[in-house]
Structures are given as C-alpha cells and as structure tokens.
Design a protein around this motif. Structure first.
Motif, PDB file in Angstrom:
ATOM      1  N   VAL A   1     -33.402 -13.908   4.165  1.00 40.39           N
ATOM      2  CA  VAL A   1     -34.358 -13.198   3.309  1.00 40.39           C
ATOM      3  C   VAL A   1     -33.611 -12.260   2.364  1.00 40.39           C
ATOM      4  O   VAL A   1     -33.893 -12.214   1.160  1.00 40.39           O
ATOM      5  N   LEU A   2     -32.647 -11.510   2.889  1.00 39.16           N
ATOM      6  CA  LEU A   2     -31.886 -10.566   2.071  1.00 39.16           C
ATOM      7  C   LEU A   2     -31.076 -11.294   1.001  1.00 39.16           C
ATOM      8  O   LEU A   2     -31.011 -10.855  -0.153  1.00 39.16           O
ATOM      9  N   GLU A   3     -30.481 -12.427   1.344  1.00 36.04           N
ATOM     10  CA  GLU A   3     -29.703 -13.190   0.367  1.00 36.04           C
ATOM     11  C   GLU A   3     -30.585 -13.666  -0.786  1.00 36.04           C
ATOM     12  O   GLU A   3     -30.229 -13.531  -1.963  1.00 36.04           O
TER      13      GLU A   3
ATOM     14  N   LEU B   1     -42.733 -17.057   6.450  1.00 33.90           N
ATOM     15  CA  LEU B   1     -41.269 -17.106   6.574  1.00 33.90           C
ATOM     16  C   LEU B   1     -40.785 -16.602   7.932  1.00 33.90           C
ATOM     17  O   LEU B   1     -39.649 -16.147   8.049  1.00 33.90           O
ATOM     18  N   GLY B   2     -41.620 -16.706   8.927  1.00 39.28           N
ATOM     19  CA  GLY B   2     -41.288 -16.170  10.243  1.00 39.28           C
ATOM     20  C   GLY B   2     -40.023 -16.728  10.863  1.00 39.28           C
ATOM     21  O   GLY B   2     -39.352 -16.044  11.628  1.00 39.28           O
ATOM     22  N   ASP B   3     -39.652 -17.953  10.508  1.00 38.64           N
ATOM     23  CA  ASP B   3     -38.439 -18.516  11.102  1.00 38.64           C
ATOM     24  C   ASP B   3     -37.197 -18.263  10.254  1.00 38.64           C
ATOM     25  O   ASP B   3     -36.114 -18.725  10.586  1.00 38.64           O
ATOM     26  N   TRP B   4     -37.335 -17.510   9.164  1.00 36.47           N
ATOM     27  CA  TRP B   4     -36.172 -17.108   8.364  1.00 36.47           C
ATOM     28  C   TRP B   4     -35.559 -15.876   9.022  1.00 36.47           C
ATOM     29  O   TRP B   4     -36.261 -14.920   9.360  1.00 36.47           O
ATOM     30  N   ASP B   5     -34.238 -15.837   9.155  1.00 37.53           N
ATOM     31  CA  ASP B   5     -33.612 -14.620   9.668  1.00 37.53           C
ATOM     32  C   ASP B   5     -33.466 -13.609   8.530  1.00 37.53           C
ATOM     33  O   ASP B   5     -33.614 -13.943   7.345  1.00 37.53           O
TER      34      ASP B   5
END
Length: 154
Positions: A129-131, A121-125
């Motif tokens: 991720v928190l959402e 998930l490296g390209d997820w901000d």
C-alpha cells in the motif's frame, strides 16, 4: 508505438478506471448516507490536510472554478463544518478553516472509508500500500507540475 508509449497509455487506462471506481464508491457511499455532498466533503478533507485557506487557493488546488468552491463553502458553512474569518491583509476576502464539527464529520467518514478499503485491499500488506501511495504521489506531483506549466503557457 514503443513499449514505453504502450506502458504510458496503459497507465492512463488504469488511472481512468481507478477514477471511475472511486466515483462509483463515493456515489454508493452517498446513497447509503445522504447529506453532505461528496465534493463538499472532499473540500473539507482538503482543509483538514492543508489548513486554512482563501477560497481562491482552494479552487486552484482542486482544479475547479471559484464558483464551485463558493457553493461548497456555503453548504459546509450552513452545516457548521467550516469557520470563516476576514483575511488580515484584506477584510473583503475570507479565510476558511475546518470547525470542530467538520473534524468530527471527517472522522466519521474516514471510518467508513477505511472499512471499505479493508474490504477491497485487505490482503495487501502495508508495504505494498505504501509503495503504491508513494508512486501515485510522485506521479501526481509531476502531472500537477506539467499542468501548471501548460496553463502558464496558454
């Protein structure tokens, strides 16, 4: 079937796929680094997050039989990763807590987990991720409550 029903069925499919993928990753990680069984490591993680507990509390929280938790505690105890002490109100019962060695093992495993999640998930901000984490936590709480109601009715 309504579109709301379709969405709920699709959610269950995605959750099943996520569970299968998590299991595959755990088994791959265990093959790369055999030793502590992944289920015992998850119990260790539970103790680190929630604090000391009776085996019966751990079994209830993890939705498994007490005999399963007892085997995992035995493995963790033999490896020096948990401490046991008699329960103050009933010396026959035990209170289980994570030891310093257990915390060190969790730290080592956490580093590997974070490395994997960064690859995946490296390209997820962080916001994305928190959402997702927040939504899954809400869903898990509601599912856990529904399961508790059902088990009380039976």
């Amino acid at each position: 079937m309504s579109s709301a029903d379709d969405a709920r069925v699709e959610l269950m499919r995605e959750l099943k796929a996520a569970s299968q993928l998590q299991h595959a990753w755990i088994m791959q990680a265990w093959q790369d680094d055999p030793g502590l069984h992944p289920a015992a490591a998850m119990l260790l993680s539970d103790l680190a997050k929630h604090g000391e507990a009776r085996p019966s509390e751990l079994a209830k929280r993890r939705f498994v039989d007490l005999s399963v938790v007892s085997r995992q505690i035995s493995q963790l105890s033999a490896a020096g990763m948990v401490d046991r002490r008699p329960a103050p109100e009933d010396g026959r019962a035990s209170i289980i807590s994570i030891s310093e060695r257990g915390r060190a093992e969790l730290g080592r495993r956490r580093a590997g987990y974070l490395e994997f999640m960064e690859r995946a998930l490296g390209d997820w901000d962080d916001e994305k991720v928190l959402e997702l984490t927040t939504r899954l936590a809400e869903m898990n709480a509601d599912v856990r409550a529904a399961l508790s109601v059902r088990t009380c009715d039976v």
